[in-house]
Design a protein around this motif. Structure first.
Motif, mmCIF file in Angstrom:
data_model
loop_
_atom_site.group_PDB
_atom_site.id
_atom_site.type_symbol
_atom_site.label_atom_id
_atom_site.label_comp_id
_atom_site.label_asym_id
_atom_site.label_seq_id
_atom_site.Cartn_x
_atom_site.Cartn_y
_atom_site.Cartn_z
ATOM 1 N N ILE A 181 -47.741 16.162 49.383
ATOM 2 C CA ILE A 181 -47.551 17.449 48.468
ATOM 3 C C ILE A 181 -47.963 17.194 47.457
ATOM 4 C CG2 ILE A 181 -45.183 16.205 47.065
ATOM 5 C CD1 ILE A 181 -43.580 19.516 47.525
ATOM 6 N N SER A 208 -46.205 9.650 51.578
ATOM 7 C CA SER A 208 -46.559 8.845 50.902
ATOM 8 C C SER A 208 -45.782 8.422 48.954
ATOM 9 C CB SER A 208 -48.047 8.911 50.188
ATOM 10 O OG SER A 208 -47.696 10.373 49.972
ATOM 11 N N THR A 210 -44.532 10.820 46.889
ATOM 12 C CA THR A 210 -45.168 11.730 45.235
ATOM 13 C C THR A 210 -43.624 11.831 45.021
ATOM 14 O OG1 THR A 210 -46.954 12.616 46.905
ATOM 15 C CG2 THR A 210 -46.804 13.374 44.548
ATOM 16 N N ASP A 266 -38.331 6.740 55.101
ATOM 17 C CA ASP A 266 -38.880 7.608 56.346
ATOM 18 C C ASP A 266 -39.255 7.184 56.964
ATOM 19 O OD1 ASP A 266 -41.625 9.919 55.073
ATOM 20 O OD2 ASP A 266 -41.498 8.991 57.304
ATOM 21 N N ASP A 294 -34.363 6.293 60.401
ATOM 22 C CA ASP A 294 -34.741 8.354 60.585
ATOM 23 C C ASP A 294 -33.645 8.491 59.718
ATOM 24 O OD1 ASP A 294 -33.869 10.304 62.163
ATOM 25 O OD2 ASP A 294 -34.083 9.461 63.720
ATOM 26 N N VAL A 295 -34.241 10.331 59.482
ATOM 27 C CA VAL A 295 -32.809 10.991 58.166
ATOM 28 C C VAL A 295 -31.494 10.915 59.436
ATOM 29 C CG1 VAL A 295 -34.242 12.913 59.623
ATOM 30 C CG2 VAL A 295 -32.506 13.132 57.318
ATOM 31 N N ASN A 310 -39.340 17.581 50.760
ATOM 32 C CA ASN A 310 -40.541 18.137 51.344
ATOM 33 C C ASN A 310 -40.472 17.896 52.826
ATOM 34 O OD1 ASN A 310 -43.901 17.544 50.734
ATOM 35 N ND2 ASN A 310 -42.834 19.272 52.071
HETATM 36 C C1 LIG Z 1 -44.236 16.809 54.781
HETATM 37 S S1 LIG Z 1 -44.362 15.025 54.910
HETATM 38 C C2 LIG Z 1 -43.894 14.498 53.357
HETATM 39 C C3 LIG Z 1 -44.871 14.416 52.584
HETATM 40 C C4 LIG Z 1 -45.115 13.348 51.033
HETATM 41 N N1 LIG Z 1 -43.849 14.980 50.501
HETATM 42 C C5 LIG Z 1 -45.476 12.917 50.072
HETATM 43 O O1 LIG Z 1 -46.322 13.773 49.465
HETATM 44 O O2 LIG Z 1 -46.249 12.338 50.635
HETATM 45 C C6 LIG Z 1 -42.763 14.848 55.740
HETATM 46 C C7 LIG Z 1 -42.229 13.346 56.487
HETATM 47 O O3 LIG Z 1 -40.979 13.709 57.056
HETATM 48 C C8 LIG Z 1 -41.703 12.162 57.837
HETATM 49 N N2 LIG Z 1 -40.556 12.687 58.752
HETATM 50 C C9 LIG Z 1 -40.708 13.097 59.957
HETATM 51 N N3 LIG Z 1 -39.644 13.009 61.190
HETATM 52 C C10 LIG Z 1 -38.194 12.162 60.269
HETATM 53 C C11 LIG Z 1 -37.334 11.672 60.571
HETATM 54 N N4 LIG Z 1 -36.418 11.707 61.516
HETATM 55 N N5 LIG Z 1 -36.852 11.256 59.936
HETATM 56 C C12 LIG Z 1 -37.431 10.832 58.190
HETATM 57 N N6 LIG Z 1 -38.669 11.128 58.327
HETATM 58 C C13 LIG Z 1 -39.096 11.464 59.520
HETATM 59 C C14 LIG Z 1 -43.195 12.135 58.696
HETATM 60 O O4 LIG Z 1 -43.319 10.783 58.853
HETATM 61 C C15 LIG Z 1 -43.547 12.468 56.785
HETATM 62 O O5 LIG Z 1 -43.905 11.539 55.990
#
Ligand SMILES: C[S@@+](CC[C@H](N)C(=O)[O-])C[C@H]1O[C@@H](n2cnc3c(N)ncnc32)[C@H](O)[C@@H]1O
Length: 386
Positions: A181, A208, A210, A266, A294-295, A310
């Motif tokens: 983002i 990353s 942010t 993440d 993992d969430v 995000n």
């Molecule tokens: C849209 S990106 C976020 C980008 C972040 N806001 C940035 O500025 O870099 C969504 C993130 O969700 C993570 N993600 C996907 N599935 C997930 C899960 N089950 N648990 C935690 N994180 C997860 C991905 O690895 C990814 O980095």
């Protein structure tokens, strides 16, 4: 010559920002002591001086760029455009050897050919400067001055870009993760939320890093743009001491000794590595933490806190089913934690359904030109369960 950039000279300053965040920028401006007119088409105008230019570039978190307005006039023909551009006292802003770049856009106007408008404005500038400086031609071997024009509904605005590259380029994020983002949008989301330095903060899809990094900077009152330079830093006619003054003010206002509880997590190990790298580059690595998680394993570690996040949108790397699974797990994790609030930006319309709650509010925003919703879920208890 070039008196308009001297200290104390009145300037009309235009701040640009992404659509939907105008009010946030306006509030930021008011806090800096600059009341402004209402925003029009992602632009906010106010009267200031060169110190205001330096301060806005250094302090504004959610703005895109800071411009000096040079002129505004109506034009439906190339002749009118040339005459209007010739009215500007270009010598007040551009030195004899300035490298002059002209860029712009035309929207809903009789003048619609951008490159023709570019050439005409450039010609007006060159005519004016060769006459004033009494030279046959301009060398254009010096520092760059970027003139921007907007033609909107037959009204032309001419501006000088004082920022250079967009203000989202803070200087700490050098490598790109998955769908990062913009730093300016991240800050805007945080400023729209109930985020506060004393509340624990988590971004469970931090990528990353942010949102956590921008959040920590807000919490510690660290100005966002101290690690980068601006176009005006290279202008000999811009009083350097004003920039130094604004930097000193920013350093004096920092509250680096505040204890904050901010964490990003993440599922992707590479993202966590990147987030840690960016935190080091932003000089706040000792203030925040990043873990791989993992969430579905996320459990709030305190009775109250704020999430601004995000998550995946289900469009690129993750499909919509995986994204919806993430939303469901986030909703589950927060069940029973009434002291937690959550603020989520996504383009997936199914978010509220899978998260399991109707949002208290929602707002239309754009993330990289993609139409999104920013969902607000306020905490049900002001102070949590404590
Ligand atoms: C849209 S990106 C976020 C980008 C972040 N806001 C940035 O500025 O870099 C969504 C993130 O969700 C993570 N993600 C996907 N599935 C997930 C899960 N089950 N648990 C935690 N994180 C997860 C991905 O690895 C990814 O980095």
């Amino acid at each position: 010559m070039m008196e308009n950039l001297a200290q104390g000279e009145k300037l009309n300053i235009i701040i640009t920002c992404a659509s939907g965040v105008e009010r946030t920028v306006k509030t930021e401006l008011e806090r800096l002591g600059y009341p402004s007119a209402p925003a029009i088409n992602g632009a906010i105008e106010f009267e200031g001086d060169s110190l205001a230019v330096a301060r806005c570039n250094i302090f504004l978190r959610s703005a895109d760029r800071v411009y000096i307005k040079l002129a505004s006039f109506s034009a439906e023909t190339f002749d009118q455009l040339f005459d209007g551009a010739s009215e500007v006292r270009w010598q007040d802003y551009l030195p004899k050897n300035a490298k002059i770049i002209v860029n712009g856009k035309c929207v809903k106007s009789k003048l619609f050919a951008v490159s023709a408008c570019q050439s005409i404005i450039k010609k007006a500038i060159v005519n004016s400067l060769t006459r004033t400086y009494k030279v046959a031609r301009l060398s254009e071997m010096g520092t760059e001055y970027a003139v921007e024009f907007w033609v909107f509904k037959d009204k032309v605005t001419l501006m000088l870009n004082t920022s250079g590259v967009g203000l989202h380029k803070r200087g700490y994020r050098d490598l790109v993760g998955i769908a990062p983002i913009k730093e300016t949008l991240a800050s805007a989301l945080l400023l729209m939320s109930d985020f506060y330095w004393e509340r624990p903060f988590v971004d469970p899809f931090c990528g990353s890093g942010t949102l956590v990094i921008e959040g920590a900077k807000i919490a510690l009152n660290i100005a966002p743009n101290l690690q980068r330079k601006f176009a005006f830093n290279d202008w000999k006619n811009f009083d350097k001491s004003l920039y130094d003054l604004a930097v000193t003010e920013a350093r004096d206002k920092e509250k680096r000794d505040r204890k904050i509880d901010f964490c990003g997590s993440d599922i992707d190990e590479k993202a966590i590595k990147l987030a840690k790298r960016h935190a080091i580059r932003a000089e706040i690595a000792d203030k925040i933490s990043f873990i791989r998680r993992d969430v579905k394993d996320f459990v709030p570690s305190s009775p109250r806190g704020t999430i601004v996040t995000n998550p995946p949108y289900g469009e690129r790397v993750y499909d919509i089913r995986e994204a919806e699974e993430c939303y469901k797990n986030l909703g589950k994790a927060l069940k029973g934690y009434d002291g937690w609030s959550a603020f989520v930006i996504t383009s997936a319309k199914s978010f509220p359904k899978y998260f399991g709650r109707k949002p208290d509010r929602e707002r239309k925003l754009y993330n990289s030109n993609k139409e999104c919703k920013f969902y607000y879920y306020y905490s049900k208890k002001e102070n949590g369960n404590d």
